[in-house]
Design a protein around this motif. Structure first.
Motif, PDB file in Angstrom:
ATOM      1  N   HIS A 157      51.585  53.245 -23.880  1.00  0.00           N
ATOM      2  CA  HIS A 157      50.172  53.303 -23.492  1.00  0.00           C
ATOM      3  C   HIS A 157      49.590  51.903 -23.289  1.00  0.00           C
ATOM      4  O   HIS A 157      49.004  51.603 -22.240  1.00  0.00           O
ATOM      5  CB  HIS A 157      49.387  54.063 -24.576  1.00  0.00           C
ATOM      6  N   TRP A 158      49.757  51.020 -24.283  1.00  0.00           N
ATOM      7  CA  TRP A 158      49.143  49.699 -24.150  1.00  0.00           C
ATOM      8  C   TRP A 158      49.879  48.817 -23.143  1.00  0.00           C
ATOM      9  O   TRP A 158      49.259  47.987 -22.463  1.00  0.00           O
ATOM     10  CB  TRP A 158      48.990  49.011 -25.509  1.00  0.00           C
ATOM     11  N   LYS A 159      51.191  49.026 -23.019  1.00  0.00           N
ATOM     12  CA  LYS A 159      51.945  48.229 -22.035  1.00  0.00           C
ATOM     13  C   LYS A 159      51.523  48.582 -20.609  1.00  0.00           C
ATOM     14  O   LYS A 159      51.490  47.706 -19.729  1.00  0.00           O
ATOM     15  CB  LYS A 159      53.445  48.443 -22.212  1.00  0.00           C
ATOM     16  N   SER A 160      51.208  49.853 -20.373  1.00  0.00           N
ATOM     17  CA  SER A 160      50.741  50.241 -19.036  1.00  0.00           C
ATOM     18  C   SER A 160      49.388  49.592 -18.742  1.00  0.00           C
ATOM     19  O   SER A 160      49.125  49.165 -17.613  1.00  0.00           O
ATOM     20  CB  SER A 160      50.642  51.765 -18.926  1.00  0.00           C
ATOM     21  N   MET A 161      48.525  49.483 -19.762  1.00  0.00           N
ATOM     22  CA  MET A 161      47.230  48.815 -19.597  1.00  0.00           C
ATOM     23  C   MET A 161      47.424  47.318 -19.304  1.00  0.00           C
ATOM     24  O   MET A 161      46.746  46.751 -18.433  1.00  0.00           O
ATOM     25  CB  MET A 161      46.386  48.971 -20.865  1.00  0.00           C
ATOM     26  N   PHE A 162      48.339  46.715 -20.029  1.00  0.00           N
ATOM     27  CA  PHE A 162      48.585  45.281 -19.857  1.00  0.00           C
ATOM     28  C   PHE A 162      49.132  45.004 -18.455  1.00  0.00           C
ATOM     29  O   PHE A 162      48.641  44.104 -17.749  1.00  0.00           O
ATOM     30  CB  PHE A 162      49.556  44.781 -20.929  1.00  0.00           C
ATOM     31  N   SER A 163      50.131  45.768 -18.031  1.00  0.00           N
ATOM     32  CA  SER A 163      50.719  45.578 -16.699  1.00  0.00           C
ATOM     33  C   SER A 163      49.684  45.797 -15.609  1.00  0.00           C
ATOM     34  O   SER A 163      49.638  45.068 -14.612  1.00  0.00           O
ATOM     35  CB  SER A 163      51.888  46.549 -16.496  1.00  0.00           C
ATOM     36  N   PHE A 164      48.835  46.791 -15.802  1.00  0.00           N
ATOM     37  CA  PHE A 164      47.763  47.100 -14.856  1.00  0.00           C
ATOM     38  C   PHE A 164      46.812  45.907 -14.705  1.00  0.00           C
ATOM     39  O   PHE A 164      46.434  45.527 -13.592  1.00  0.00           O
ATOM     40  CB  PHE A 164      47.017  48.344 -15.355  1.00  0.00           C
ATOM     41  N   THR A 165      46.456  45.295 -15.821  1.00  0.00           N
ATOM     42  CA  THR A 165      45.534  44.150 -15.796  1.00  0.00           C
ATOM     43  C   THR A 165      46.176  42.945 -15.125  1.00  0.00           C
ATOM     44  O   THR A 165      45.564  42.276 -14.282  1.00  0.00           O
ATOM     45  CB  THR A 165      45.093  43.783 -17.225  1.00  0.00           C
ATOM     46  N   VAL A 166      47.417  42.661 -15.498  1.00  0.00           N
ATOM     47  CA  VAL A 166      48.146  41.530 -14.902  1.00  0.00           C
ATOM     48  C   VAL A 166      48.242  41.707 -13.388  1.00  0.00           C
ATOM     49  O   VAL A 166      47.966  40.782 -12.612  1.00  0.00           O
ATOM     50  CB  VAL A 166      49.565  41.410 -15.514  1.00  0.00           C
ATOM     51  N   GLU A 167      48.629  42.897 -12.965  1.00  0.00           N
ATOM     52  CA  GLU A 167      48.787  43.166 -11.531  1.00  0.00           C
ATOM     53  C   GLU A 167      47.458  43.047 -10.788  1.00  0.00           C
ATOM     54  O   GLU A 167      47.394  42.492  -9.683  1.00  0.00           O
ATOM     55  CB  GLU A 167      49.367  44.574 -11.335  1.00  0.00           C
ATOM     56  N   THR A 168      46.374  43.538 -11.401  1.00  0.00           N
ATOM     57  CA  THR A 168      45.056  43.467 -10.767  1.00  0.00           C
ATOM     58  C   THR A 168      44.624  42.021 -10.562  1.00  0.00           C
ATOM     59  O   THR A 168      44.147  41.641  -9.484  1.00  0.00           O
ATOM     60  CB  THR A 168      43.999  44.208 -11.620  1.00  0.00           C
ATOM     61  N   ILE A 169      44.795  41.189 -11.591  1.00  0.00           N
ATOM     62  CA  ILE A 169      44.380  39.783 -11.479  1.00  0.00           C
ATOM     63  C   ILE A 169      45.268  39.035 -10.482  1.00  0.00           C
ATOM     64  O   ILE A 169      44.777  38.249  -9.663  1.00  0.00           O
ATOM     65  CB  ILE A 169      44.406  39.088 -12.858  1.00  0.00           C
ATOM     66  N   GLU A 170      46.571  39.292 -10.526  1.00  0.00           N
ATOM     67  CA  GLU A 170      47.473  38.612  -9.596  1.00  0.00           C
ATOM     68  C   GLU A 170      47.158  38.987  -8.146  1.00  0.00           C
ATOM     69  O   GLU A 170      47.184  38.132  -7.259  1.00  0.00           O
ATOM     70  CB  GLU A 170      48.924  38.957  -9.933  1.00  0.00           C
ATOM     71  N   THR A 171      46.848  40.250  -7.908  1.00  0.00           N
ATOM     72  CA  THR A 171      46.493  40.697  -6.557  1.00  0.00           C
ATOM     73  C   THR A 171      45.212  40.008  -6.091  1.00  0.00           C
ATOM     74  O   THR A 171      45.097  39.587  -4.937  1.00  0.00           O
ATOM     75  CB  THR A 171      46.311  42.228  -6.519  1.00  0.00           C
ATOM     76  N   ALA A 172      44.241  39.883  -6.995  1.00  0.00           N
ATOM     77  CA  ALA A 172      42.980  39.215  -6.656  1.00  0.00           C
ATOM     78  C   ALA A 172      43.211  37.739  -6.329  1.00  0.00           C
ATOM     79  O   ALA A 172      42.641  37.199  -5.369  1.00  0.00           O
ATOM     80  CB  ALA A 172      41.992  39.351  -7.812  1.00  0.00           C
ATOM     81  N   ILE A 173      44.060  37.080  -7.107  1.00  0.00           N
ATOM     82  CA  ILE A 173      44.360  35.664  -6.873  1.00  0.00           C
ATOM     83  C   ILE A 173      45.037  35.480  -5.518  1.00  0.00           C
ATOM     84  O   ILE A 173      44.704  34.572  -4.744  1.00  0.00           O
ATOM     85  CB  ILE A 173      45.244  35.100  -8.010  1.00  0.00           C
ATOM     86  N   LYS A 174      45.986  36.351  -5.202  1.00  0.00           N
ATOM     87  CA  LYS A 174      46.678  36.244  -3.916  1.00  0.00           C
ATOM     88  C   LYS A 174      45.710  36.467  -2.760  1.00  0.00           C
ATOM     89  O   LYS A 174      45.791  35.791  -1.734  1.00  0.00           O
ATOM     90  CB  LYS A 174      47.831  37.255  -3.863  1.00  0.00           C
ATOM     91  N   SER A 175      44.776  37.399  -2.938  1.00  0.00           N
ATOM     92  CA  SER A 175      43.759  37.632  -1.914  1.00  0.00           C
ATOM     93  C   SER A 175      42.892  36.389  -1.731  1.00  0.00           C
ATOM     94  O   SER A 175      42.579  35.981  -0.603  1.00  0.00           O
ATOM     95  CB  SER A 175      42.885  38.831  -2.305  1.00  0.00           C
ATOM     96  N   TRP A 176      42.522  35.766  -2.839  1.00  0.00           N
ATOM     97  CA  TRP A 176      41.693  34.549  -2.789  1.00  0.00           C
ATOM     98  C   TRP A 176      42.429  33.428  -2.064  1.00  0.00           C
ATOM     99  O   TRP A 176      41.857  32.720  -1.236  1.00  0.00           O
ATOM    100  CB  TRP A 176      41.323  34.130  -4.208  1.00  0.00           C
TER     101      TRP A 176
END
Length: 330
Positions: free
Chosen positions: A170-189
């Motif tokens: 459960h918590w690992k899925s939350m962590f991976s989700f957050t990491v992926e969201t921030i990385e995607t935002a950075i790449k977009s920037w």
């Protein structure tokens, strides 16, 4: 007779060779580098051990951007006369054109050893030292832009999630989700100089009606006024509950935060990141809230996101708690 004939032949050959070199020099000065190179080539055929001819042809090839040939001629110049500054100078100029700045510096420094008084070589060394430094920094920036790794910056989040939620999956899925969201935002920037104001939801694969609830909600109008802010928050809270989301990440560019009350009047006073452009990421789950600011700067003409900065969510909260608080799982 043979000797006399041979002697006359050599004299004629030397005269012709000098003439070819001089004609090549004239064309070189006139900017006709192709013709100059052709004449130097003819001269080399008659006197293949003359370093000056190779040095001159290297200069012509350099102007013609035939860099491999120019480098070969510079190397031959050095081989034929290892103590002549000009061969190393030619080599340095060619390597500079190839953007091999470190190698170019080595050649120019050897040239300076053979002629310490050369202001031309000294200027080249100064210029190349800066170019090498700039190139290294450009490469560092490009490496940072292309190798985004947020997991190492979110170790605190990982610890807090594992503490709040007993179920590792459960918590690992939350962590991976957050990491992926921030990385995607950075790449977009990095690619477009912006991020869209959105909330990303970690949907429950078993419970969510995916035909009704999407994993992304646009909130570009949320920060325009107290009314739109409240409406957005109410909508998102209902959305989170009805879609059975496990967590959410709000991403919003700093430039869109024009409604100061979201910071309870304290934002400008407690803001510690100057005028830096960038974007916010607010993590939401039933048991945990986190907020980061990802600053951006321009490095060597390229936009670069720096490391995320943890913010006090009590001061800089973008939206009130989206999830109704629940006790963490045992």
């Amino acid at each position: 007779m043979m000797e006399e004939a041979d002697g006359k032949g050599r004299a004629a050959s030397e005269s012709e060779q000098v003439s070819l070199k001089d004609k090549g020099n004239e064309f070189f000065k006139a900017g006709n580098y192709l013709k100059a190179a052709a004449l130097y080539t003819q001269a080399i055929k008659q006197d293949p051990s003359n370093p000056t001819l190779y040095s001159n042809r290297a200069a012509a090839f350099l102007h013609l951007v035939k860099l491999t040939k120019a480098l070969a001629d510079a190397e031959t110049t050095i081989t034929l006369n290892p103590n002549w500054e000009k061969g190393y100078f030619r080599k340095g100029c060619v390597l500079e054109a190839m953007e091999r700045y470190d190698d170019s510096l080595v050649a120019f420094r050897i040239a300076l050893e053979h002629n310490p008084q050369s202001s031309e070589v000294s200027r080249k060394i100064k210029k190349l030292t800066q170019l090498a430094r700039d190139k290294k920094r450009v490469q560092e920036v490009e490496n940072k832009r292309s190798n985004v790794d947020m997991a190492k910056h979110l170790e605190t989040l990982k610890s807090e999630l594992s503490e709040k939620y007993g179920d590792a999956e459960h918590w690992k899925s939350m962590f991976s989700f957050t990491v992926e969201t921030i990385e995607t935002a950075i790449k977009s920037w990095h690619e477009t100089s912006k991020v869209d104001a959105r909330v990303y939801f970690l949907l429950d694969k078993e419970k969510t009606q995916t035909d009704k609830y999407a994993p992304v909600v646009n909130i570009d109008k949320a920060f325009e006024s107290p009314h739109t802010h409240k409406s957005c928050f109410t909508f998102l809270r209902d959305y989170a509950e009805e879609s059975f989301s496990k967590a959410a990440c709000l991403v919003a560019p700093k430039s869109i935060i024009s409604y100061p009350q979201v910071w309870k009047g304290q934002g400008s006073r407690k803001w510690k990141h100057g005028q830096s452009d960038g974007f916010f990421v607010q993590f939401e789950s039933p048991s945990l809230q986190k907020l980061w600011f990802v600053p951006s700067s321009t490095e060597k003409g390229q936009l670069l996101c720096r490391d995320p900065e943890v913010l006090d969510i009590g001061v800089h909260e973008l939206l009130p708690r989206i999830f109704k608080q629940k006790l963490p799982n045992p």
